[in-house]
Write a protein that holds these residues in place. Structure first.
Motif: not given
Length: 240
Positions: A107-115, A162-175
């Motif tokens: 979870v703490n690296l998911r923003e790095d993934f989008f970067v 790992m925490d299963h991704p929430k669609v809303e959270f992934i879309l928020e990071l994507a945006g």
């Protein structure tokens, strides 16, 4: 009356005849559909986290692949990128797909993934992952069925850790990092696992029949807003 032509047929040079597991076809069919529909088959494509096959299970055009472990291609059109950590990749691609990757990213690296994705994906980013809720519940059920001996496959252990991704959270990071949603395809939360556990492989004309039926199922799922889903497939477009 002339019979309607199937979407996938032997005349399409971009349809792979490679014999593969049915669950791989189910996983990648929406990506193939998107590539064909948007005339992206000759684009520069990256399969992020592809293993040794990935997109080549359905697509016969050239594509690049990168993974955490070295890739030994099992299909001729997979061009491996080895020796580079995926987050450190500096090259860019028209289309990047990352199928069943996000649930393995802490979870703490998911923003790095989008970067990294904003640097790598020039036009489109396609993400697929088992979702929080039905996806997690079925992984727990799967662990119960597979665990009489006390051992579980690595992929399932990571899902549960790992925490299963929430669609809303992934879309928020994507945006936040410059991507907007253009399509959402849903997979039923049991069918994918059943196909995987059965271990069925198909090729040739029988593979085409499966692909056409899977395409029909995926299109129906796409239109069903209330579907309880194991996997979400998000098609994202990068902003200019």
């Amino acid at each position: 009356m002339k019979e309607a032509r199937l979407k996938y047929d032997t005349d399409n040079p971009f349809i792979s005849s490679q014999q593969v597991s049915i669950d791989w076809i189910y996983r990648y069919e929406p990506v193939l559909d998107f590539l064909l529909e948007n005339q992206l088959t000759n684009s520069k494509i990256l399969d992020y986290g592809c293993g040794n096959v990935g997109l080549g299970s359905v697509f016969s055009g050239d594509y690049f692949g990168i993974d955490l472990t070295p890739i030994t291609p099992e299909v001729p059109n997979l061009k491996p990128i080895n020796g580079v950590h995926p987050f450190s990749l500096q090259d860019s691609f028209d289309v990047v797909c990352a199928m069943d990757v996000m649930e393995h990213v802490p979870v703490n690296l998911r923003e790095d993934f989008f970067v990294a994705m904003r640097r790598i994906a020039r036009r489109y980013l396609i993400l697929a992952f088992p979702t929080d809720g039905a996806g997690y519940q079925f992984d727990v059920e799967t662990a119960t069925f597979l665990n009489p001996s006390g051992s579980l496959p690595d992929w399932l252990l990571e899902h549960l850790a790992m925490d299963h991704p929430k669609v809303e959270f992934i879309l928020e990071l994507a945006g936040k990092h410059g991507f907007q949603l253009i399509r959402h395809v849903k997979n039923t939360h049991r069918l994918m696992h059943y196909l995987g556990c059965m271990g069925l492989f198909v090729g040739g004309r029988m593979k085409l029949r499966f692909m056409n039926d899977i395409h029909h199922i995926n299109r129906l799922h796409q239109a069903e807003n209330e579907l309880e889903m194991y996997r979400s497939i998000l098609f994202l477009e990068a902003s200019a």
